[in-house]
Design a protein around this motif. Structure first.
Motif, PDB file in Angstrom:
ATOM      1  N   LEU A  60     -22.480  44.867  57.801  1.00  0.00           N
ATOM      2  CA  LEU A  60     -22.088  45.401  58.888  1.00  0.00           C
ATOM      3  C   LEU A  60     -21.428  46.756  58.908  1.00  0.00           C
ATOM      4  CD1 LEU A  60     -20.910  42.251  60.555  1.00  0.00           C
ATOM      5  CD2 LEU A  60     -22.944  43.262  61.157  1.00  0.00           C
ATOM      6  N   ARG A  61     -21.213  47.223  57.614  1.00  0.00           N
ATOM      7  CA  ARG A  61     -20.279  48.151  57.277  1.00  0.00           C
ATOM      8  C   ARG A  61     -21.013  49.561  58.178  1.00  0.00           C
ATOM      9  NH1 ARG A  61     -19.326  47.701  52.552  1.00  0.00           N
ATOM     10  NH2 ARG A  61     -17.617  46.564  52.848  1.00  0.00           N
ATOM     11  N   PRO A  62     -22.337  49.913  57.819  1.00  0.00           N
ATOM     12  CA  PRO A  62     -23.205  50.820  58.419  1.00  0.00           C
ATOM     13  C   PRO A  62     -23.187  50.789  59.769  1.00  0.00           C
ATOM     14  CG  PRO A  62     -24.394  49.887  56.330  1.00  0.00           C
ATOM     15  CD  PRO A  62     -23.323  48.984  56.735  1.00  0.00           C
ATOM     16  N   LEU A  63     -23.414  49.589  60.254  1.00  0.00           N
ATOM     17  CA  LEU A  63     -23.686  49.455  61.916  1.00  0.00           C
ATOM     18  C   LEU A  63     -22.122  49.698  62.359  1.00  0.00           C
ATOM     19  CD1 LEU A  63     -25.545  46.329  61.828  1.00  0.00           C
ATOM     20  CD2 LEU A  63     -26.286  48.568  62.278  1.00  0.00           C
ATOM     21  N   GLU A  64     -21.008  49.336  61.915  1.00  0.00           N
ATOM     22  CA  GLU A  64     -19.677  49.684  62.304  1.00  0.00           C
ATOM     23  C   GLU A  64     -19.522  51.013  62.361  1.00  0.00           C
ATOM     24  OE1 GLU A  64     -16.872  47.173  60.349  1.00  0.00           O
ATOM     25  OE2 GLU A  64     -17.518  45.431  61.399  1.00  0.00           O
ATOM     26  N   SER A  65     -19.818  51.909  61.380  1.00  0.00           N
ATOM     27  CA  SER A  65     -19.431  53.170  61.365  1.00  0.00           C
ATOM     28  C   SER A  65     -20.232  53.921  62.380  1.00  0.00           C
ATOM     29  CB  SER A  65     -20.117  53.700  59.938  1.00  0.00           C
ATOM     30  OG  SER A  65     -21.648  53.603  59.738  1.00  0.00           O
ATOM     31  N   GLY A  66     -21.208  53.518  62.785  1.00  0.00           N
ATOM     32  CA  GLY A  66     -22.182  54.204  64.087  1.00  0.00           C
ATOM     33  C   GLY A  66     -22.170  53.504  65.059  1.00  0.00           C
ATOM     34  N   ARG A  67     -21.371  52.631  65.380  1.00  0.00           N
ATOM     35  CA  ARG A  67     -21.505  51.598  66.686  1.00  0.00           C
ATOM     36  C   ARG A  67     -21.090  52.560  67.813  1.00  0.00           C
ATOM     37  NH1 ARG A  67     -17.364  46.841  66.674  1.00  0.00           N
ATOM     38  NH2 ARG A  67     -15.781  48.755  66.446  1.00  0.00           N
ATOM     39  N   LYS A  68     -20.225  53.445  67.786  1.00  0.00           N
ATOM     40  CA  LYS A  68     -19.829  54.126  68.857  1.00  0.00           C
ATOM     41  C   LYS A  68     -21.252  55.016  69.431  1.00  0.00           C
ATOM     42  CE  LYS A  68     -14.997  54.440  68.082  1.00  0.00           C
ATOM     43  NZ  LYS A  68     -13.831  55.281  67.984  1.00  0.00           N
ATOM     44  N   CYS A  69     -21.643  55.753  68.365  1.00  0.00           N
ATOM     45  CA  CYS A  69     -22.923  56.366  68.597  1.00  0.00           C
ATOM     46  C   CYS A  69     -24.066  55.533  69.244  1.00  0.00           C
ATOM     47  CB  CYS A  69     -23.477  57.279  67.473  1.00  0.00           C
ATOM     48  SG  CYS A  69     -22.381  58.516  66.693  1.00  0.00           S
ATOM     49  N   THR A  70     -24.332  54.423  68.694  1.00  0.00           N
ATOM     50  CA  THR A  70     -25.352  53.655  68.942  1.00  0.00           C
ATOM     51  C   THR A  70     -25.153  53.007  70.199  1.00  0.00           C
ATOM     52  OG1 THR A  70     -25.611  52.820  66.713  1.00  0.00           O
ATOM     53  CG2 THR A  70     -26.601  51.418  68.349  1.00  0.00           C
ATOM     54  N   LEU A  71     -23.995  52.634  70.621  1.00  0.00           N
ATOM     55  CA  LEU A  71     -23.776  52.032  71.937  1.00  0.00           C
ATOM     56  C   LEU A  71     -23.814  53.111  73.166  1.00  0.00           C
ATOM     57  CD1 LEU A  71     -20.580  49.543  71.456  1.00  0.00           C
ATOM     58  CD2 LEU A  71     -22.821  49.110  71.796  1.00  0.00           C
ATOM     59  N   SER A  72     -23.601  54.370  72.728  1.00  0.00           N
ATOM     60  CA  SER A  72     -23.647  55.369  73.636  1.00  0.00           C
ATOM     61  C   SER A  72     -25.060  55.822  73.878  1.00  0.00           C
ATOM     62  CB  SER A  72     -22.970  56.619  73.266  1.00  0.00           C
ATOM     63  OG  SER A  72     -23.152  57.782  73.736  1.00  0.00           O
ATOM     64  N   ALA A  73     -25.863  55.542  72.928  1.00  0.00           N
ATOM     65  CA  ALA A  73     -27.055  56.087  73.176  1.00  0.00           C
ATOM     66  C   ALA A  73     -28.002  54.868  73.946  1.00  0.00           C
ATOM     67  CB  ALA A  73     -27.905  56.015  71.540  1.00  0.00           C
ATOM     68  N   GLN A  74     -27.450  53.599  73.547  1.00  0.00           N
ATOM     69  CA  GLN A  74     -28.027  52.579  74.451  1.00  0.00           C
ATOM     70  C   GLN A  74     -27.701  52.585  75.739  1.00  0.00           C
ATOM     71  OE1 GLN A  74     -26.702  48.998  72.264  1.00  0.00           O
ATOM     72  NE2 GLN A  74     -28.251  49.230  70.601  1.00  0.00           N
ATOM     73  N   SER A  75     -26.264  53.005  76.108  1.00  0.00           N
ATOM     74  CA  SER A  75     -26.101  53.113  77.546  1.00  0.00           C
ATOM     75  C   SER A  75     -26.715  54.252  78.173  1.00  0.00           C
ATOM     76  CB  SER A  75     -24.391  53.528  77.376  1.00  0.00           C
ATOM     77  OG  SER A  75     -23.948  53.556  78.929  1.00  0.00           O
ATOM     78  N   GLU A  76     -27.202  55.287  77.588  1.00  0.00           N
ATOM     79  CA  GLU A  76     -27.904  56.300  78.155  1.00  0.00           C
ATOM     80  C   GLU A  76     -29.198  55.704  78.364  1.00  0.00           C
ATOM     81  OE1 GLU A  76     -27.623  59.658  75.533  1.00  0.00           O
ATOM     82  OE2 GLU A  76     -25.291  60.160  76.179  1.00  0.00           O
ATOM     83  N   THR A  77     -29.825  55.178  77.707  1.00  0.00           N
ATOM     84  CA  THR A  77     -31.180  54.488  77.772  1.00  0.00           C
ATOM     85  C   THR A  77     -31.176  53.470  78.840  1.00  0.00           C
ATOM     86  OG1 THR A  77     -31.582  54.936  75.424  1.00  0.00           O
ATOM     87  CG2 THR A  77     -33.131  53.498  76.473  1.00  0.00           C
ATOM     88  N   ILE A  78     -30.215  52.581  78.862  1.00  0.00           N
ATOM     89  CA  ILE A  78     -30.087  51.741  79.844  1.00  0.00           C
ATOM     90  C   ILE A  78     -30.244  52.357  81.334  1.00  0.00           C
ATOM     91  CG2 ILE A  78     -28.903  49.951  81.089  1.00  0.00           C
ATOM     92  CD1 ILE A  78     -28.375  48.897  78.171  1.00  0.00           C
TER      93      ILE A  78
END
Length: 305
Positions: free
Chosen positions: A81-99
């Motif tokens: 989970l370490r790589p996911l947690e490191s880029g979680r903020k960017c991932t959530l932001s991208a998903q929010s924009e996609t939604i």
């Protein structure tokens, strides 16, 4: 009387010792209850203590093993989970924009579908109206036409219009040849040997003369040409012909009703005039048949048939 002699105690002891010597052992005196062996109780207590110790050791081993496994699993999960947690903020932001983009697109498509539904409904209504108009215009363009069925193939020669005019005059007993704008065979392929000939379509110049031709054709039936039967009919479209043919059974029933007049008007309207002068119009053949059965047939007496 003298008393019986008593056995000597010395003799009894001597007998007892001799019996003991014979058996080689001394039997203990019988008791009403068995006395438990103290050694068996000690063994049972020892076994119970060992079971308790083994149960305690087993619990300790299981607990320690679970701790070891849970620690390893936690480390593995944390590493994954370490790589996911490191880029979680960017991932959530991208998903929010996609939604958000998907929501906007869905809203836009919903509006377009609503507009398209209204457009399709309007176009469907217009197509239905235009189809009816085209059908009516095609039917009216054929009002001056007559259809001649049964004429053999090839007898018309090179001038079919003159041939059909002469044929109508001879078949119907007309004084003069009718004025025809044109006459031709139907546009289907030429039939092979043994197949029925193609009908003739003739356009009469005057509508009144066309009606006269149809009237005489009905009164002069059957019509014969070179020994073969000919027929003259109005020229209707396929849809109108289908609607008119649906009244065939009703017309046949009305023929057997004296005093009742009827006529089938364009495109497919049956008008029935009763002996009393009452007039009824029907566009549905089922309603017309029901009316004839319930009202017209009952008005005709058996003596008049």
């Amino acid at each position: 009387m003298s008393a019986p002699p008593r056995k000597s105690s010395v003799g009894m002891e001597t007998r007892h010792k001799s019996e003991t010597a014979k058996t080689g052992r001394i039997h203990p005196a019988a008791s009403p209850e068995h006395v438990p062996d103290p050694g068996s109780d000690a063994n049972e207590r020892l076994l119970c203590r060992m079971e308790v110790m083994m149960q305690s050791m087993r619990s300790d081993i299981v607990t320690e093993f679970e701790q070891i496994v849970s620690g390893v699993v936690k480390r593995e999960i944390a590493a994954a989970l370490r790589p996911l947690e490191s880029g979680r903020k960017c991932t959530l932001s991208a998903q929010s924009e996609t939604i958000n983009s998907l929501e906007d697109t869905a809203t836009d498509h919903g509006g377009q579908l609503t507009s398209l539904q209204a457009t399709v409904a309007l176009l469907t209504e217009q197509v239905g109206s235009l189809s009816k108009k085209c059908e009516d215009l095609e039917g009216r363009s054929r009002q001056n036409n007559v259809r001649i069925v049964g004429v053999p193939e090839g007898v018309e020669g090179a001038r079919p219009t003159d041939f059909v005019a002469t044929l109508l005059r001879d078949l119907l007993g007309l004084n003069d040849k009718p004025v025809l704008d044109r006459a031709h065979r139907t546009l289907r392929p030429k039939p092979k040997d043994g197949e029925p000939p193609r009908p003739f379509i003739a356009r009469v110049n005057l509508f009144q003369q066309r009606n006269e031709i149809l009237r005489r054709a009905g009164a002069s039936a059957p019509l014969l040409y070179q020994g073969k039967r000919e027929s003259v009919f109005p020229d209707f479209t396929a849809a109108v012909s289908k609607k008119r043919s649906a009244f065939a059974t009703v017309k046949k029933s009305l023929h057997s009703c004296p005093g009742v007049k009827f006529g089938l008007f364009y495109p497919a309207v049956l008008r029935v005039t009763l002996p009393g002068g009452q007039t009824h119009r029907f566009e549905d053949p089922e309603l017309a048949a029901d009316f004839v059965t319930k009202h017209v047939k009952t008005m005709v007496s058996p003596d008049s048939i």
